[in-house]
Design a protein around this motif. Structure first.
Motif, PDB file in Angstrom:
ATOM      1  N   SER A  91       0.412  -1.085   0.015  1.00 50.98           N
ATOM      2  CA  SER A  91       0.199  -0.098   0.006  1.00 50.98           C
ATOM      3  C   SER A  91       1.152   1.484  -0.128  1.00 50.98           C
ATOM      4  CB  SER A  91      -0.875   0.156   0.847  1.00 50.98           C
ATOM      5  OG  SER A  91      -1.772  -1.436   1.196  1.00 50.98           O
ATOM      6  N   PRO A  92       0.532   2.217  -0.957  1.00 48.47           N
ATOM      7  CA  PRO A  92       1.527   3.559  -1.454  1.00 48.47           C
ATOM      8  C   PRO A  92       0.874   4.279   0.249  1.00 48.47           C
ATOM      9  CG  PRO A  92       0.066   2.776  -3.287  1.00 48.47           C
ATOM     10  CD  PRO A  92      -0.024   1.809  -2.765  1.00 48.47           C
ATOM     11  N   TRP A  93       1.452   4.802   1.163  1.00 48.42           N
ATOM     12  CA  TRP A  93       0.936   6.029   1.307  1.00 48.42           C
ATOM     13  C   TRP A  93       2.052   7.151   1.652  1.00 48.42           C
ATOM     14  CZ3 TRP A  93       0.072   3.938   7.499  1.00 48.42           C
ATOM     15  CH2 TRP A  93      -0.739   3.432   7.883  1.00 48.42           C
ATOM     16  N   LEU A  94       1.210   8.490   1.951  1.00 47.20           N
ATOM     17  CA  LEU A  94       1.462   9.506   1.500  1.00 47.20           C
ATOM     18  C   LEU A  94       1.968  10.258   3.293  1.00 47.20           C
ATOM     19  CD1 LEU A  94       2.510  11.940  -1.129  1.00 47.20           C
ATOM     20  CD2 LEU A  94       0.238  13.241  -0.357  1.00 47.20           C
ATOM     21  N   ASP A  95       3.751  10.203   2.882  1.00 49.62           N
ATOM     22  CA  ASP A  95       4.535  10.970   3.768  1.00 49.62           C
ATOM     23  C   ASP A  95       3.921  12.385   3.858  1.00 49.62           C
ATOM     24  OD1 ASP A  95       5.955  10.952   6.555  1.00 49.62           O
ATOM     25  OD2 ASP A  95       7.545  11.088   5.452  1.00 49.62           O
ATOM     26  N   GLN A 108      -0.236  -6.397  11.871  1.00 48.76           N
ATOM     27  CA  GLN A 108       0.755  -5.935  12.541  1.00 48.76           C
ATOM     28  C   GLN A 108       2.322  -5.338  10.798  1.00 48.76           C
ATOM     29  OE1 GLN A 108       4.227  -4.913  14.955  1.00 48.76           O
ATOM     30  NE2 GLN A 108       3.605  -3.265  15.343  1.00 48.76           N
ATOM     31  N   ARG A 109       1.523  -4.523   9.657  1.00 44.51           N
ATOM     32  CA  ARG A 109       2.509  -4.633   8.464  1.00 44.51           C
ATOM     33  C   ARG A 109       3.619  -4.005   9.179  1.00 44.51           C
ATOM     34  NH1 ARG A 109      -1.300  -2.595   4.261  1.00 44.51           N
ATOM     35  NH2 ARG A 109      -2.761  -1.231   6.300  1.00 44.51           N
ATOM     36  N   LEU A 110       4.903  -3.856   8.419  1.00 42.47           N
ATOM     37  CA  LEU A 110       6.209  -3.320   7.893  1.00 42.47           C
ATOM     38  C   LEU A 110       5.880  -1.968   7.105  1.00 42.47           C
ATOM     39  CD1 LEU A 110       8.625  -6.032   8.007  1.00 42.47           C
ATOM     40  CD2 LEU A 110       9.036  -3.922   8.902  1.00 42.47           C
ATOM     41  N   THR A 149       2.631  -4.902   3.130  1.00 42.95           N
ATOM     42  CA  THR A 149       3.472  -3.985   3.619  1.00 42.95           C
ATOM     43  C   THR A 149       3.119  -2.288   2.873  1.00 42.95           C
ATOM     44  OG1 THR A 149       4.954  -4.332   1.365  1.00 42.95           O
ATOM     45  CG2 THR A 149       5.728  -5.456   3.691  1.00 42.95           C
ATOM     46  N   VAL A 150       3.554  -1.777   3.907  1.00 48.89           N
ATOM     47  CA  VAL A 150       3.433  -0.186   3.119  1.00 48.89           C
ATOM     48  C   VAL A 150       3.890   0.829   2.862  1.00 48.89           C
ATOM     49  CG1 VAL A 150       2.193   2.194   4.660  1.00 48.89           C
ATOM     50  CG2 VAL A 150       1.618  -0.334   4.945  1.00 48.89           C
ATOM     51  N   ASN A 151       5.121   1.718   2.110  1.00 49.66           N
ATOM     52  CA  ASN A 151       5.879   2.452   1.859  1.00 49.66           C
ATOM     53  C   ASN A 151       5.136   3.539   2.223  1.00 49.66           C
ATOM     54  OD1 ASN A 151       7.895   4.266   1.065  1.00 49.66           O
ATOM     55  ND2 ASN A 151       8.725   2.278  -0.197  1.00 49.66           N
TER      56      ASN A 151
END
Length: 955
Positions: A25-29, A280-282, A308-310
């Motif tokens: 999953s792409p998350w935005l920082d 609990q994903r990394l 995972t998530v980035n």
């Protein structure tokens, strides 16, 4: 971020959106109000498959500190509430988080709670405090109230137990600042334990989500930096080292992922999964490329894997959309990843040490960012509040500024401001200071009960009293005196008078100034055992009884601490009301408690507006205010650094005529708080400013200016001092009511200065010594009918001179001129002269003492203190005895032309005053101070005139 860039419609390709095909999953920082409001964020969700958003202090600082996105809300909030920078930030941030959560909620629903989250960080200041972190997580979770919120908790040894605890309570958490495999293992274990605890309690675990934020690029930044240094130095393993550049962080992440996969296979996890638990994903964090020799999408392309998530910064987000390549990279070449870690260890790159350092640096970096964020918010706040806040400006020599800045930086790095608000005694000496810090909370506490004071004011007005006479000493009297002198008589209310003397002439003057039949008497005494308020109460109670005929108690109010002797007296004598103080506030810090507020209310001051003004100062000096924006902390740092580094320990207080009496209150606060253990700040009040040439290099000037009523002469003199390089701190008050802000501002500054001086600013041992000596003398009088005999060491005309043997020997046996010449001849550069007059304090004597002290200053080029006894005993007397041995004292006593009996006692007011003067002088002598007492025989006015003449000749 380039939100207008669209995927190739013909191909239908979008690598960001297609990350989901690989289970990532792409998350935005990134978070920003305008970005959410204008649809840009939703566009990323719709077109790029964005699955979540993370925030941190640095992101919020950029969002809130610049531009006008938040101005309307800030203005609206500040119109309704008085807030600290931290409280204001939180309200702004929660608004953003809630708005973002709404945009992301459809993703939350679509993914059944796996994605669609927005994160909000607990204060970075709490990174090493387990309980405080857990409490903050609960509070923020409740304040936001959105199911797709994640609370960010640092993965420190102290943060992990807090994470486990709140997980068991059903709170979703993003555990951040993970660098090492060991730390990650502990976090995953804590997550599982938290779920197990909740499941065992029969509670639902299916609605809890968590990610473990594993930081990547920062590791390579450290490791590659070490590699480059060693290669440059010609290390024998240079080639092997170069082969590891850009590989250790990714290898570290891959090994962590392998641990995740192993745990997911365990029976323990399968049991929780069967109950609906989410893994609990990394989450790969710090995935922007810092090294320009690497691909700008390196840490996205090489860490693609299932579950995972980035969390991707905006620039990298755009770059990956543009030219990122997709493959299941996270499980590629796993054996090679283990070999990379073995190789770095063999080559001494010390990944374990690097990760420990990065946690420490990361916490410090987040704190620095939070400081900058809160500073940006404080700047905005100050702009909108304008003159509603007192303003402070410091004109300092470069060396003093540097020293004060060093103090402030120390306070910032060590969080001493937060420790102060946490009532941590280690800020000072580690003694019992924590027992005396309720003054920090008293404004909020009194505002919560202000209706009681307002009702009292209405009752006083309804009863038609013409006068209010407050009977007290020191902290019980000086604050009310400032209020009386500053505001005068308020229409429709009685006039407030403050009596803080045992001089019989002064007592009689006050008695004659009020209408005893229509006077409300306020007896103010914290302990109830202080001599002066007790005998003043006895005298005026008898006088009121004579005037009223019966039930004088109906005209009396007590302000005292619970359980005090004065409470017993008030109940016994049928006082109209008893108002209670707070035992954990010392007298000199009590002006914003009932000791200041009860007389203020009786005199008709708007106590609600007064307290609200004070609250602005409380909030400005809050635990959330960075030192660079905390004026009170800056003031304390300046005073402390000036005294300890440069010997500038004479704080000269200059106040606009309309608020001149603030100086009298400040004298006690500074002197009694800091003057001990041979150090301290010596306040110099009510001194008409001279030209720069009359001052030594031992002063700091504090100019309290009422901006609408500034005195031109003061302005000119201050400007000359600044031009001459003297340190001047100017504090501007826009309104008289702002003295309430000034009260707290200086209380906080004094506490800070006490820390710099390394003393306990909340005790006053030498005041107690004077009381003990006075008690000995009054006891002797009660037993024998007279004070112990004393013999002058010299007599000259109307003057008798007294001193201990050491001082008498130093001064010789000549006439008044010779003795005074010898006495003032002992004054050296950096000293100060204290003129301590035990006589009635009225207009004539105040003019007399001012003329004498200014002449001494101008001739000797030293600071001069002009004080009246016994009132100064509860004020500057502490510093004169316990502070630096730089004082040269002339005590003045005189025959009383009339005396007053104290009801129920053998001694009189004159005897008490004489005992106080002698007790004071005995302690000065015992402390080895340069002290001389002159007693005036006969008419006071003639004696003072002659004494002034002789002093003028002597210097």
């Amino acid at each position: 971020m380039d939100v207008d860039q669209k995927p190739d419609a013909a191909k239908g390709a979008n690598v960001l959106r297609d990350l989901s095909k690989f289970g990532q999953s792409p998350w935005l920082d990134f978070i920003q109000r305008s970005y959410t409001a204008d649809g840009s964020l939703k566009k990323l969700v719709d077109e790029d498959g964005l699955r979540g958003v993370t925030s941190n202090p640095a992101i919020f600082e950029k969002a809130m500190g610049y531009g006008t996105d938040y101005d309307a809300q800030i203005k609206d909030l500040l119109a309704k509430e008085i807030l600290s920078p931290g409280e204001l930030y939180e309200k702004l941030a929660i608004t953003d988080i809630k708005a973002t959560a709404k945009v992301m909620h459809p993703v939350f629903v679509e993914t059944k709670g796996l994605d669609g989250y927005v994160s909000l960080e607990v204060s970075p200041y709490l990174a090493f405090e387990t309980k405080a972190t857990a409490d903050e997580a609960r509070r923020l979770w409740a304040a936001v109230g959105e199911e797709n919120l994640m609370i960010k908790i640092p993965g420190t040894p102290e943060g992990i137990p807090a994470f486990q605890e709140v997980t068991s309570e059903g709170i979703s958490v993003n555990v951040t600042l993970l660098f090492s495999l060991e730390a990650y293992k502990n976090v995953l274990e804590a997550y599982i334990k938290g779920l197990e605890i909740r499941h065992a309690a029969g509670k639902d675990i299916s609605k809890i989500a968590s990610v473990a934020s594993f930081f990547v690029s920062r590791i390579d930044g450290k490791i590659d930096g070490a590699i480059d240094r060693r290669v440059k130095e010609g290390d024998k393993d240079a080639e092997a080292l170069k082969a590891l550049r850009g590989k250790v962080a990714i290898a570290n992440a891959k090994v962590a992922y392998q641990h995740y996969l192993e745990v997911m296979k365990s029976e323990r996890w399968k049991k929780l999964a069967a109950a609906g638990a989410n893994p609990q994903r990394l989450l790969w964090a710090s995935t922007g490329t810092k090294d320009k020799t690497f691909s700008d999408v390196l840490y996205v392309e090489e860490l693609i894997g299932e579950d995972t998530v980035n969390t991707i910064p905006p620039a990298t987000f755009d770059a990956f959309r543009d030219h990122g390549k997709l493959r299941a990279s996270l499980t590629e070449n796993v054996d090679d990843a283990f070999k990379v870690l073995e190789q770095q260890a063999r080559l001494g790159l010390d990944l374990d040490g690097v990760t420990k350092t990065l946690v420490t640096e990361g916490c410090a970096s987040f704190c620095d960012a939070f400081d900058q964020l809160l500073g940006a918010v404080a700047n905005k706040q100050a702009t909108f509040l304008g003159s509603r806040l007192i303003e402070q400006k410091a004109d300092l020599p470069a060396d003093l500024k540097a020293a004060a800045d060093a103090v402030l930086e120390d306070w910032r790095k060590t969080g001493k401001g937060r420790k102060l608000w946490a009532k941590d005694a280690s800020v000072w000496t580690g003694g019992d200071e924590a027992k005396w810090l309720k003054w920090l909370d008293i404004v909020d506490e009194r505002l919560a009960h202000v209706a009681e004071l307002e009702a009292f004011a209405s009752e006083v007005k309804a009863k038609g009293f013409s006068d209010v006479l407050l009977l007290g000493m020191g902290g019980s009297s000086l604050g009310p005196e400032v209020i009386a002198e500053t505001f005068g008589q308020i229409a429709g209310f009685p006039k407030l008078h403050v009596l803080d003397s045992t001089d019989p002439q002064q007592v009689k003057t006050f008695e004659n100034a009020v209408d005893l039949k229509n006077t409300l008497f306020i007896v103010s005494s914290k302990s109830g055992g202080t001599l002066e308020p007790n005998i003043l109460k006895a005298y005026f109670f008898a006088a009121a009884e004579k005037a009223l005929g019966s039930a004088p108690g109906k005209h009396f109010v007590a302000v005292t601490d619970p359980g005090s002797h004065m409470e017993d007296v008030a109940k016994k004598d049928g006082f109209w009301k008893i108002f209670y103080g707070e035992k954990q506030i010392g007298g000199r810090f009590s002006v914003l408690s009932n000791f200041g507020l009860v007389p203020a209310a009786a005199a008709g001051l708007d106590v609600r507006a007064f307290l609200e003004s004070a609250l602005r100062s409380v909030k400005e000096a809050s635990a959330s205010t960075p030192p660079a924006h905390n004026g009170a902390m800056q003031l304390g740092a300046i005073l402390g650094a000036a005294a300890t580094k440069f010997g500038r320990d004479k704080v000269t207080i200059v106040a606009s005529p309309a608020i001149y009496d603030l100086g009298a209150w400040l004298e006690q606060l500074l002197a009694e708080s800091t003057g001990k253990k041979g150090t301290g700040l010596i306040p110099i009040d009510d001194e008409t400013l001279g030209a720069p040439g009359v001052y030594g290099k031992d002063r700091v000037f504090a100019y309290l200016r009422l901006t609408g009523e500034a005195c031109p002469k003061q302005e000119k003199a201050i400007a000359a001092l600044i031009a001459a390089g003297e340190p001047v701190v100017t504090i501007d008050l826009a309104d008289k009511l702002d003295i309430a802000q000034a009260f707290f501002h200086w209380e906080y500054a004094t506490a800070v200065a006490g820390s710099v001086l390394e003393i306990d600013p909340f005790d006053q041992p030498d005041v107690e010594f004077s009381k003990i000596e006075t008690k000995k003398l009054t006891t002797a009088f009660n037993e024998t009918g007279k004070l112990p005999p004393e013999t002058p060491f010299a007599t000259s005309g109307a003057f008798e001179f007294f001193a201990d043997d050491v001082n008498a020997k130093a001064l010789g046996q000549g006439d008044a001129l010779a003795i005074l010449k010898a006495h003032f001849g002992r004054v050296k550069a950096g000293d100060y002269v204290g003129v301590l007059a035990y006589i009635e304090r009225d207009l004539k004597t105040r003019e007399w003492i001012q003329a004498v002290r200014l002449n001494l200053r101008d001739q000797l080029k030293v600071a001069t203190a002009a004080e009246f006894g016994p009132r100064f005993l509860h004020s500057t007397g502490q510093a004169y005895k316990g502070g630096p041995d730089s004082g040269v004292f002339l005590q003045i006593t005189a025959d009383d032309h009339a005396d007053l009996a104290v009801p129920g006692e053998r001694f009189t007011f004159g005897v008490v005053k004489a005992a106080q003067a002698r007790g004071d002088f005995d302690v000065l002598s015992e402390r080895g101070r340069r002290a001389l007492r002159v007693h005036i025989k006969g008419p006071l006015e003639a004696g003072l005139a002659e004494l002034a003449t002789v002093i003028g000749k002597a210097v």
